[in-house]
Write a protein that holds these residues in place. Structure first.
Motif, short mmCIF file in Angstrom:
data_model
loop_
_atom_site.label_atom_id
_atom_site.label_comp_id
_atom_site.label_asym_id
_atom_site.label_seq_id
_atom_site.Cartn_x
_atom_site.Cartn_y
_atom_site.Cartn_z
N ILE A 62 0.87 -1.17 0.00
CA ILE A 62 0.00 0.00 0.00
C ILE A 62 0.91 1.22 0.00
CG2 ILE A 62 -1.73 1.33 1.25
CD1 ILE A 62 -2.80 -1.20 -0.02
N GLY A 63 0.82 2.02 -1.04
CA GLY A 63 1.71 3.16 -1.18
C GLY A 63 1.32 4.31 -0.29
N THR A 64 2.24 5.25 -0.16
CA THR A 64 1.96 6.50 0.53
C THR A 64 1.91 7.61 -0.49
OG1 THR A 64 4.30 6.98 0.90
CG2 THR A 64 3.17 5.70 2.61
N CYS A 65 1.38 8.74 -0.12
CA CYS A 65 1.38 9.91 -1.00
C CYS A 65 2.74 10.57 -0.87
CB CYS A 65 0.25 10.86 -0.61
SG CYS A 65 0.03 12.21 -1.79
N ASN A 66 3.67 10.16 -1.73
CA ASN A 66 5.06 10.57 -1.62
C ASN A 66 5.40 11.62 -2.66
OD1 ASN A 66 8.03 10.42 -2.22
ND2 ASN A 66 7.94 8.99 -0.49
N SER A 67 5.96 12.73 -2.22
CA SER A 67 6.28 13.83 -3.14
C SER A 67 7.40 13.46 -4.09
CB SER A 67 6.66 15.08 -2.34
OG SER A 67 7.76 14.82 -1.48
N ALA A 68 8.28 12.51 -3.68
CA ALA A 68 9.41 12.14 -4.53
C ALA A 68 8.95 11.30 -5.71
CB ALA A 68 10.46 11.38 -3.72
N THR A 69 8.04 10.34 -5.47
CA THR A 69 7.61 9.45 -6.54
C THR A 69 6.33 9.91 -7.21
OG1 THR A 69 6.30 8.09 -5.05
CG2 THR A 69 8.62 7.49 -5.31
N GLY A 70 5.53 10.70 -6.51
CA GLY A 70 4.25 11.11 -7.04
C GLY A 70 3.18 10.05 -6.95
N TRP A 71 3.49 8.90 -6.29
CA TRP A 71 2.51 7.83 -6.20
C TRP A 71 1.42 8.17 -5.19
CZ3 TRP A 71 6.40 3.20 -5.57
CH2 TRP A 71 7.04 2.98 -6.80
N PRO A 72 0.17 7.96 -5.54
CA PRO A 72 -0.91 8.13 -4.57
C PRO A 72 -0.97 6.91 -3.65
CG PRO A 72 -1.80 7.38 -6.64
CD PRO A 72 -0.32 7.59 -6.88
N PRO A 73 -1.73 6.98 -2.58
CA PRO A 73 -1.83 5.82 -1.68
C PRO A 73 -2.69 4.73 -2.30
CG PRO A 73 -3.23 7.60 -0.91
CD PRO A 73 -2.44 8.15 -2.06
N GLU A 74 -2.09 3.89 -3.11
CA GLU A 74 -2.82 2.84 -3.82
C GLU A 74 -2.02 1.56 -3.81
OE1 GLU A 74 -3.26 3.95 -7.89
OE2 GLU A 74 -1.13 4.08 -8.25
N LEU A 75 -2.59 0.52 -4.35
CA LEU A 75 -1.93 -0.76 -4.41
C LEU A 75 -0.72 -0.71 -5.35
CD1 LEU A 75 -1.99 -3.84 -3.73
CD2 LEU A 75 -3.36 -4.13 -5.81
N VAL A 76 0.40 -1.21 -4.87
CA VAL A 76 1.61 -1.32 -5.67
C VAL A 76 2.06 -2.78 -5.61
CG1 VAL A 76 3.99 -0.55 -6.00
CG2 VAL A 76 2.27 1.04 -5.09
N GLU A 77 2.05 -3.46 -6.75
CA GLU A 77 2.44 -4.87 -6.79
C GLU A 77 3.87 -5.00 -7.29
OE1 GLU A 77 -1.13 -7.39 -8.31
OE2 GLU A 77 -1.30 -5.37 -9.17
N GLN A 78 4.60 -5.93 -6.68
CA GLN A 78 6.00 -6.13 -7.05
C GLN A 78 6.30 -7.62 -7.14
OE1 GLN A 78 9.20 -3.80 -5.12
NE2 GLN A 78 10.08 -5.77 -4.54
N VAL A 79 6.90 -8.01 -8.24
CA VAL A 79 7.40 -9.38 -8.41
C VAL A 79 8.90 -9.27 -8.66
CG1 VAL A 79 7.40 -11.41 -9.90
CG2 VAL A 79 5.24 -10.33 -9.28
N THR A 80 9.66 -10.05 -7.92
CA THR A 80 11.11 -10.04 -8.07
C THR A 80 11.58 -11.40 -8.56
OG1 THR A 80 11.31 -8.45 -6.26
CG2 THR A 80 13.29 -9.64 -6.88
N ASP A 81 12.44 -11.37 -9.56
CA ASP A 81 13.03 -12.58 -10.11
C ASP A 81 14.54 -12.38 -10.15
OD1 ASP A 81 13.52 -15.00 -11.38
OD2 ASP A 81 12.99 -14.26 -13.37
N GLY A 82 15.22 -12.86 -9.12
CA GLY A 82 16.65 -12.61 -9.03
C GLY A 82 16.93 -11.14 -8.87
N HIS A 83 17.69 -10.57 -9.80
CA HIS A 83 18.04 -9.15 -9.72
C HIS A 83 17.14 -8.28 -10.60
CE1 HIS A 83 20.04 -10.65 -13.29
NE2 HIS A 83 20.28 -9.43 -13.70
N VAL A 84 16.03 -8.86 -11.10
CA VAL A 84 15.08 -8.09 -11.90
C VAL A 84 13.78 -7.96 -11.12
CG1 VAL A 84 13.79 -7.96 -14.06
CG2 VAL A 84 16.11 -8.92 -14.04
N THR A 85 13.26 -6.75 -11.07
CA THR A 85 12.00 -6.50 -10.36
C THR A 85 10.97 -5.94 -11.33
OG1 THR A 85 12.96 -6.17 -8.17
CG2 THR A 85 10.90 -5.03 -8.61
N TYR A 86 9.72 -6.40 -11.20
CA TYR A 86 8.60 -5.92 -12.00
C TYR A 86 7.62 -5.21 -11.06
CZ TYR A 86 10.56 -9.58 -14.98
OH TYR A 86 11.42 -10.37 -15.71
#
Length: 224
Positions: A62-86
């Motif tokens: 769950i994201g925050t309202c961050n001035s650096a990224t501009g992301w609103p407080p919404e769902l952020v999904e992340q999949v990591t495969d070794g050294h690659v992240t989606y």
């Protein structure tokens, strides 16, 4: 807080705990982020699973309202495969974005919980401290270390892709349970205050591990 042991003995214990944890194969993970001021944190919290053997993980934040990224407080999904992240924002209607966080052999290059375990093996001062923490109603152990993470592509790529600042040093605490597994890692980019609070400008991530050996199928997003 009193130091029970430090130096090579504490480092060997901590490295063995990392080995034991990885040998479980998988675990559920929960991330909790803190910062002063709060909007420095990119996420509020996240939950998912990590497959240590396949070096894959899936986490929903769950994201925050961050001035650096501009992301609103919404769902952020992340999949990591070794050294690659989606990363995907906004749920199923969003598009996956591929990020290569670092070379495979760089410490902390994997963007999942396994990367935090790798940080515990980085060169630095290690001490085992007194603690009242308990896991599964049994006494735990606490380790404290300070490391200088590699000045590699990990921080630079994050900064370029997401606008996220990267720390030049980590203050880490790790707790193990009676089975010798890592149960919690706290990683801060500023030294915490003596009372445990964060100083101004600090960002801290806490990773909790549970349900070791859980089924953890993680698929790489299609069309990436």
């Amino acid at each position: 807080m009193h130091s029970e042991i430090s130096g090579d003995a504490a480092r060997d214990e901590l490295h063995e705990a990392v080995r034991v944890t990885l040998a479980t194969g998988s675990a559920k993970v929960r991330y909790t982020m803190g910062a002063d001021p709060p909007d420095l944190a990119d996420y509020a919290f996240g939950e998912g699973v990590t497959d240590f053997r396949a070096r894959r993980a899936r986490v929903a934040y769950i994201g925050t309202c961050n001035s650096a990224t501009g992301w609103p407080p919404e769902l952020v999904e992340q999949v990591t495969d070794g050294h690659v992240t989606y990363v995907r924002l906004g749920g199923p209607s969003g598009e996956w974005v591929e990020l290569e966080l670092g070379a495979p052999r760089e410490i902390g290059a994997s963007g999942d919980a396994g990367g935090f375990l790798e940080l515990l093996e980085a060169p630095g001062a290690v001490a085992r401290l007194d603690t009242e923490e308990r896991f599964d109603d049994k006494p735990g152990r606490r380790y404290s270390l300070v490391i200088d993470p590699p000045r590699s592509s990990l921080r630079e790529r994050l900064a370029d892709a997401l606008g996220v600042r990267g720390p030049s040093r980590f203050w880490l605490d790790a707790w193990t349970d009676s089975a010798g597994r890592i149960r919690r890692i706290a990683a801060c980019d500023h030294a915490p205050n003596p009372d445990g609070t964060l100083p101004r400008g600090a960002v801290c991530t806490i990773v909790d591990f549970s349900d070791f050996g859980v089924s953890a199928p993680v698929a790489v997003p299609p069309d990436c």
